[in-house]
Design an enzyme around this catalytic site. Structure first.
Site, PDB file in Angstrom:
ATOM      1  N   SER A  61       4.267 -29.228  39.425  1.00  0.00           N
ATOM      2  CA  SER A  61       3.050 -29.191  38.779  1.00  0.00           C
ATOM      3  C   SER A  61       2.831 -27.536  37.976  1.00  0.00           C
ATOM      4  O   SER A  61       2.343 -27.011  37.593  1.00  0.00           O
ATOM      5  CB  SER A  61       1.765 -29.277  39.700  1.00  0.00           C
ATOM      6  OG  SER A  61       1.252 -30.230  40.308  1.00  0.00           O
ATOM      7  N   LYS A 106       1.666 -27.457  34.558  1.00  0.00           N
ATOM      8  CA  LYS A 106       0.817 -27.388  33.767  1.00  0.00           C
ATOM      9  C   LYS A 106      -0.042 -26.350  33.332  1.00  0.00           C
ATOM     10  O   LYS A 106      -0.681 -26.265  32.887  1.00  0.00           O
ATOM     11  CB  LYS A 106       0.034 -27.756  35.045  1.00  0.00           C
ATOM     12  CG  LYS A 106      -0.507 -29.338  36.165  1.00  0.00           C
ATOM     13  CD  LYS A 106      -1.763 -29.433  36.749  1.00  0.00           C
ATOM     14  CE  LYS A 106      -1.098 -30.651  37.590  1.00  0.00           C
ATOM     15  NZ  LYS A 106      -0.502 -30.650  38.450  1.00  0.00           N
ATOM     16  N   SER A 140      -5.083 -28.516  40.719  1.00  0.00           N
ATOM     17  CA  SER A 140      -3.785 -28.852  40.713  1.00  0.00           C
ATOM     18  C   SER A 140      -4.511 -30.720  39.927  1.00  0.00           C
ATOM     19  O   SER A 140      -3.197 -31.877  40.054  1.00  0.00           O
ATOM     20  CB  SER A 140      -2.820 -29.369  41.453  1.00  0.00           C
ATOM     21  OG  SER A 140      -1.356 -29.050  40.698  1.00  0.00           O
ATOM     22  N   LYS A 167       0.212 -20.890  39.560  1.00  0.00           N
ATOM     23  CA  LYS A 167       0.471 -21.830  39.506  1.00  0.00           C
ATOM     24  C   LYS A 167       1.374 -22.145  40.981  1.00  0.00           C
ATOM     25  O   LYS A 167       1.718 -21.683  40.947  1.00  0.00           O
ATOM     26  CB  LYS A 167       0.602 -22.654  38.470  1.00  0.00           C
ATOM     27  CG  LYS A 167       0.247 -24.018  38.345  1.00  0.00           C
ATOM     28  CD  LYS A 167      -0.613 -24.339  38.456  1.00  0.00           C
ATOM     29  CE  LYS A 167      -1.065 -25.914  38.692  1.00  0.00           C
ATOM     30  NZ  LYS A 167      -0.742 -26.678  40.589  1.00  0.00           N
TER      31      LYS A 167
END
Length: 434
Positions: free
Chosen positions: A67, A70, A131, A258
């Site tokens: 993720s 992203k 997320s 993140k």
């Protein structure tokens, strides 16, 4: 025989002192780095503005990023918003395929409905805080019209940003198989996005430089999605280093960015912290991930951040603290001038390094170069940014993201550079020909 042993002993002592001097000349970085011993497959720490590399472990090895993907998807969304092609209150329709994905609790955590719309802002927040895979997939469709068209845009953007290690298959970071009809029938189900730690750090650096407002969202520990609506969800940020969450430390006020988790990736985290006015970015990849909420990635990040601040001190270069001296001006009224950094610039030095050990190798932009002789052209106004300086400290390079040379910064003239009169210039030309 005794003489031979004596010579051997002297040679050993000499080699010992040479090795010791080498360690001191490198500011002790090697010894400190060995002590760090991060329990991850790869890692990197950089200055958030200059990209100076402060630590690296297998930083150029491409690994699954899950993720953390992203950040690239959101970079594109922010591009669209700032160019006027999208706006925060724009309503986004969710396709049936993405709505179906959103109901799969193994893949995502914010349920979406294909019978209603959601604002760009809502989906953006859900992407960064919780997320939410379906949220960023819906935003990708809003940008490009279809999942595969958005992947094409992601690949093109990665190329523009020189993320040369990037391999991109999904907008969210899930595997090709998990994406089902949103994925590629020509690829294996286990295929997933990969990138190096160095390129993830570069992406984060570019994102913060272009869109620093992202930190207003990534620093939120909790937030409601669609409160009072059919998709109401209380979101708790997966970044457990934020204030109010379990891995928070008051000495490291982390405010982004993140996480990423998959079976192949383990626990990943690209973090950033601004301490005493100096921001760094760290990336750790493939930390332990025994179960949901495993703090290993944050423990390793905390070790790395603390190591950076313990090993280095940030020094600000400006016109008062740093000058590149004796730059050749062949046709100037005076034949040498000085320069300084174009903007105040942070350089991280080890505790044994000094500011006066910083030297700069000057490269003059062709438009400002004297055409017939090597050097700077005249006249120039004070404050003209005319080239770059490649910095070294005590003869040692300062690694920089994406650069084979040492840390390179723009430089400008400190005073007005005047041109010599034609008689002096003619005489100098004649001397140069002799």
């Amino acid at each position: 025989m005794m003489q031979h042993n004596s010579q051997k002993r002297r040679l050993q002592i000499g080699l010992f002192w040479c090795a010791l001097m080498l360690i001191f000349s490198l500011g002790g970085v090697t010894a400190h780095a060995a002590d760090l011993n991060l329990n991850v497959k790869s890692a990197v720490a950089v200055d958030a503005t200059t990209g100076q590399v402060l630590y690296q472990k297998n930083a150029n090895k491409a690994l699954p990023i899950a993720s953390m993907t992203k950040l690239l998807s959101i970079y594109i969304v922010l591009q669209q918003i700032h160019s006027g092609k999208m706006h925060w209150n724009q309503q986004v329709k969710v396709s049936p395929q993405i709505a179906k994905m959103s109901q799969n609790t193994e893949l995502t955590n914010v349920p979406l409905s294909s019978s209603r719309t959601y604002s760009v802002r809502e989906l953006y927040d859900a992407t960064l805080i919780y997320s939410a895979n379906a949220a960023i997939s819906a935003l990708g469709n809003a940008v490009s019209g279809s999942p595969h068209q958005f992947i094409k845009k992601m690949r093109a953007t990665a190329e523009e940003l020189n993320l040369n290690s990037a391999k991109l298959i999904t907008a969210s970071g899930i595997t090709n198989g998990q994406a089902a009809s949103l994925g590629y029938s020509s690829l294996a189900s286990t295929d997933e996005n990969t990138m190096s730690a160095a390129d993830v750090a570069k992406l984060a650096k570019d994102l913060l430089a272009m869109y620093p407002q992202i930190l207003k969202t990534t620093s939120q520990a909790t937030m409601w999605f669609d409160k009072g609506g059919t998709s109401q969800t209380k979101m708790t940020n997966w970044n457990l280093m934020l204030k109010g969450l379990s891995q928070y430390s008051s000495t490291l006020p982390v405010d982004g960015l993140k996480t990423g988790t998959s079976n192949a990736a383990g626990g990943n985290f690209v973090g950033t912290v601004n301490k005493q006015g100096h921001r760094i970015i760290t990336v750790v990849m493939h930390a332990s991930n025994q179960s949901t909420g495993d703090p290993a990635r944050f423990v390793q990040t905390r070790h790395l951040m603390n190591w950076v601040y313990a090993t280095y001190r940030p020094v600000t270069l400006n016109s008062k603290t740093y000058q590149v001296k004796n730059i050749n001006v062949p046709m100037g009224k005076t034949t040498q001038t000085n320069a300084t950094v174009a903007e105040p610039t942070t350089v991280w030095l080890t505790k044994s390094q000094q500011t006066n050990q910083i030297k700069g190798h000057v490269t003059i932009n062709s438009v400002y170069a004297e055409k017939k002789q090597a050097g700077l052209a005249a006249p120039l106004k004070a404050g003209t940014v005319f080239g770059t300086a490649t910095l070294t400290v005590n003869g040692q390079s300062l690694p920089q993201l994406g650069q084979t040379a040492s840390l390179t910064v723009p430089i400008k003239t400190t005073t007005k550079v005047q041109r010599a009169n034609w008689i002096v210039r003619t005489w100098r030309h004649l001397l140069a020909m002799i």
